[in-house]
Design a protein around this motif. Structure first.
Motif, PDB file in Angstrom:
ATOM      1  N   GLY A  78     -11.093   3.038   1.936  1.00 50.57           N
ATOM      2  CA  GLY A  78     -10.105   2.732   0.951  1.00 50.57           C
ATOM      3  C   GLY A  78      -9.486   4.021   2.251  1.00 50.57           C
ATOM      4  O   GLY A  78      -9.117   3.684   3.551  1.00 50.57           O
ATOM      5  N   MET A  79      -8.601   4.787   2.110  1.00 46.47           N
ATOM      6  CA  MET A  79      -7.367   6.220   2.524  1.00 46.47           C
ATOM      7  C   MET A  79      -8.008   6.073   4.026  1.00 46.47           C
ATOM      8  O   MET A  79      -7.244   5.943   4.870  1.00 46.47           O
ATOM      9  N   VAL A  80      -9.243   6.683   4.319  1.00 43.69           N
ATOM     10  CA  VAL A  80      -9.840   6.867   5.296  1.00 43.69           C
ATOM     11  C   VAL A  80     -10.411   5.632   6.063  1.00 43.69           C
ATOM     12  O   VAL A  80      -9.638   5.350   7.794  1.00 43.69           O
ATOM     13  N   GLY A  81     -10.240   4.745   5.858  1.00 44.22           N
ATOM     14  CA  GLY A  81     -10.365   3.233   6.895  1.00 44.22           C
ATOM     15  C   GLY A  81      -9.448   2.647   7.163  1.00 44.22           C
ATOM     16  O   GLY A  81      -9.683   1.958   7.784  1.00 44.22           O
ATOM     17  N   LEU A  96      -0.148  -9.582  11.591  1.00 42.26           N
ATOM     18  CA  LEU A  96       0.526  -8.675  10.460  1.00 42.26           C
ATOM     19  C   LEU A  96      -0.887  -8.664   9.129  1.00 42.26           C
ATOM     20  O   LEU A  96      -0.541  -7.979   7.863  1.00 42.26           O
ATOM     21  N   ALA A  97      -1.269  -9.241   9.016  1.00 43.76           N
ATOM     22  CA  ALA A  97      -3.145  -8.890   8.174  1.00 43.76           C
ATOM     23  C   ALA A  97      -3.399  -7.862   8.807  1.00 43.76           C
ATOM     24  O   ALA A  97      -3.518  -7.077   8.102  1.00 43.76           O
ATOM     25  N   ASP A  98      -3.354  -6.549   9.826  1.00 40.46           N
ATOM     26  CA  ASP A  98      -3.743  -5.677  10.481  1.00 40.46           C
ATOM     27  C   ASP A  98      -2.424  -4.386   9.410  1.00 40.46           C
ATOM     28  O   ASP A  98      -3.601  -3.830   9.115  1.00 40.46           O
ATOM     29  N   VAL A  99      -1.321  -5.106   9.348  1.00 41.47           N
ATOM     30  CA  VAL A  99      -0.259  -3.991   8.598  1.00 41.47           C
ATOM     31  C   VAL A  99      -0.681  -3.827   7.170  1.00 41.47           C
ATOM     32  O   VAL A  99      -1.027  -3.243   6.057  1.00 41.47           O
ATOM     33  N   GLN A 100      -1.647  -5.542   6.323  1.00 39.67           N
ATOM     34  CA  GLN A 100      -1.349  -5.157   4.829  1.00 39.67           C
ATOM     35  C   GLN A 100      -2.787  -4.785   5.192  1.00 39.67           C
ATOM     36  O   GLN A 100      -3.277  -3.866   4.361  1.00 39.67           O
ATOM     37  N   PHE A 101      -3.552  -4.684   6.126  1.00 38.89           N
ATOM     38  CA  PHE A 101      -5.076  -4.008   5.614  1.00 38.89           C
ATOM     39  C   PHE A 101      -4.801  -2.264   5.544  1.00 38.89           C
ATOM     40  O   PHE A 101      -5.141  -2.138   4.421  1.00 38.89           O
ATOM     41  N   ILE A 102      -4.301  -1.787   6.410  1.00 36.02           N
ATOM     42  CA  ILE A 102      -4.086  -0.954   6.576  1.00 36.02           C
ATOM     43  C   ILE A 102      -2.781  -0.205   5.117  1.00 36.02           C
ATOM     44  O   ILE A 102      -3.069   0.690   4.840  1.00 36.02           O
ATOM     45  N   HIS A 103      -1.701  -0.887   5.216  1.00 28.97           N
ATOM     46  CA  HIS A 103      -0.947  -0.432   4.218  1.00 28.97           C
ATOM     47  C   HIS A 103      -2.026  -0.623   2.949  1.00 28.97           C
ATOM     48  O   HIS A 103      -2.080   0.341   1.778  1.00 28.97           O
ATOM     49  N   LEU A 104      -2.723  -1.381   2.645  1.00 26.06           N
ATOM     50  CA  LEU A 104      -3.294  -1.694   1.315  1.00 26.06           C
ATOM     51  C   LEU A 104      -4.964  -0.242   1.366  1.00 26.06           C
ATOM     52  O   LEU A 104      -4.436   0.238   0.346  1.00 26.06           O
ATOM     53  N   HIS A 105      -5.071  -0.105   2.372  1.00 25.17           N
ATOM     54  CA  HIS A 105      -5.774   1.087   2.475  1.00 25.17           C
ATOM     55  C   HIS A 105      -5.394   2.622   2.309  1.00 25.17           C
ATOM     56  O   HIS A 105      -6.145   3.919   1.725  1.00 25.17           O
ATOM     57  N   LYS A 106      -4.520   2.636   3.676  1.00 25.98           N
ATOM     58  CA  LYS A 106      -4.053   3.660   3.240  1.00 25.98           C
ATOM     59  C   LYS A 106      -3.257   4.555   2.320  1.00 25.98           C
ATOM     60  O   LYS A 106      -3.587   5.654   2.674  1.00 25.98           O
ATOM     61  N   THR A 107      -2.370   3.785   2.151  1.00 29.66           N
ATOM     62  CA  THR A 107      -1.651   4.141   1.072  1.00 29.66           C
ATOM     63  C   THR A 107      -2.048   3.758  -0.380  1.00 29.66           C
ATOM     64  O   THR A 107      -1.594   4.655  -1.283  1.00 29.66           O
ATOM     65  N   ALA A 108      -1.599   2.077  -1.176  1.00 27.37           N
ATOM     66  CA  ALA A 108      -1.143   1.484  -1.959  1.00 27.37           C
ATOM     67  C   ALA A 108      -3.434   2.087  -2.410  1.00 27.37           C
ATOM     68  O   ALA A 108      -3.176   2.689  -3.694  1.00 27.37           O
ATOM     69  N   LEU A 141       2.008  -0.763  -2.680  1.00 27.92           N
ATOM     70  CA  LEU A 141       1.825  -1.083  -1.922  1.00 27.92           C
ATOM     71  C   LEU A 141       3.317  -1.202  -1.449  1.00 27.92           C
ATOM     72  O   LEU A 141       3.858  -0.617  -0.332  1.00 27.92           O
ATOM     73  N   ALA A 142       4.490  -1.396  -1.984  1.00 30.33           N
ATOM     74  CA  ALA A 142       5.933  -1.435  -2.219  1.00 30.33           C
ATOM     75  C   ALA A 142       6.065   0.312  -1.931  1.00 30.33           C
ATOM     76  O   ALA A 142       7.057   0.247  -1.187  1.00 30.33           O
ATOM     77  N   PHE A 143       5.783   1.147  -1.846  1.00 29.17           N
ATOM     78  CA  PHE A 143       6.164   2.374  -1.479  1.00 29.17           C
ATOM     79  C   PHE A 143       5.770   2.719   0.331  1.00 29.17           C
ATOM     80  O   PHE A 143       6.702   2.800   0.537  1.00 29.17           O
ATOM     81  N   GLN A 144       4.900   2.200  -0.012  1.00 27.15           N
ATOM     82  CA  GLN A 144       4.681   1.381   1.851  1.00 27.15           C
ATOM     83  C   GLN A 144       5.012   0.518   2.511  1.00 27.15           C
ATOM     84  O   GLN A 144       5.995   1.209   3.403  1.00 27.15           O
ATOM     85  N   MET A 145       5.695   0.061   2.001  1.00 22.14           N
ATOM     86  CA  MET A 145       7.148  -1.097   2.749  1.00 22.14           C
ATOM     87  C   MET A 145       8.398  -0.480   2.675  1.00 22.14           C
ATOM     88  O   MET A 145       9.018  -0.129   3.898  1.00 22.14           O
ATOM     89  N   VAL A 146       8.530  -0.132   1.439  1.00 17.63           N
ATOM     90  CA  VAL A 146       9.689   1.327   1.584  1.00 17.63           C
ATOM     91  C   VAL A 146       9.791   2.181   2.694  1.00 17.63           C
ATOM     92  O   VAL A 146      10.738   2.539   3.606  1.00 17.63           O
TER      93      VAL A 146
END
Length: 220
Positions: A78-81, A96-108, A141-146
């Motif tokens: 999750g977050m640590v990954g 963009l796939a890297d962005v999606q992975f980071i946002h999903l795990h680091k924040t969401a 996810l939306a939180f990190q996008m904003v």
């Protein structure tokens, strides 16, 4: 506690190296790097000490599931990954796939965990739990996008942390790949996905709706 520890560690020189958080000098600036590391370690440990204490009217098996969720969402899967990939990709090209992975795990994942753990206090069926999990993921996810957008358009005074650091450090963000307007649109679309998941199983909550609205209109 876990969110707070993640911010203390994230601000360290070996990570994002920031001297400002919530309008105040960061932990390591005031107390030194060693104490900042220990503060984060202590908060992480205390979170599990708190969650593992007996909770009246919650069966032990359900409480154990809460602990498992928090460990999974906050750890390497999750977050640590997500943070690890963020560190590896900072300053590089990425995708963009890297962005999606980071946002999903680091924040969401951590925001998702908060909703999932909350859903285990009452006796909800599997469908309702899954809908709330989807809602939590979408909210995160939306939180990190904003957050990505605010780093571009906000000021240091508004944000309470250094503005413009994402671009300066070569962070992988949605605005970098798809622009500010498209990122805002994607955040709204993501929030709608969470709303739809709740509506499909008959969950109507003004509180959950307000949380979604807050994420989209926040300025810091």
């Amino acid at each position: 506690m876990i969110h707070c520890y993640s911010l203390i560690h994230d601000d360290l020189p070996c990570m994002d190296d920031d001297s400002l958080r919530r309008g105040q000098p960061t932990n390591h600036v005031v107390f030194g790097e060693a104490m900042a590391l220990l503060a984060g370690d202590g908060l992480l440990t205390e979170a599990f000490a708190l969650l593992s204490q007996p909770i009246p009217e919650v069966p032990p098996a359900r409480q154990l599931r809460m602990v498992q969720i928090l460990a999974s969402r906050a750890g390497a899967n999750g977050m640590v990954g997500g943070q690890a990939v963020d560190v590896e990709r900072t300053g590089g090209q990425g995708t963009l796939a890297d962005v999606q992975f980071i946002h999903l795990h680091k924040t969401a994942r951590l925001i998702q965990a908060a909703v999932e753990i909350g859903s285990l206090f009452p006796e909800l069926d599997q469908e309702a739990q899954e809908a709330l999990s989807t809602y939590g993921e979408a909210l995160g996810l939306a939180f990190q996008m904003v957050d990505d957008v605010l780093d571009v358009v906000g000021s240091t005074a508004e944000l309470g942390k250094t503005a413009g650091k994402d671009e300066a450090e070569g962070k992988l963000t949605y605005p970098r790949f798809i622009g500010i307007d498209e990122t805002r649109r994607l955040a709204e679309e993501t929030i709608a996905r969470g709303q739809e998941a709740l509506r499909r199983c008959g969950i109507y909550s003004s509180y959950l709706d307000e949380l979604q609205s807050l994420v989209l209109v926040r300025s810091h």
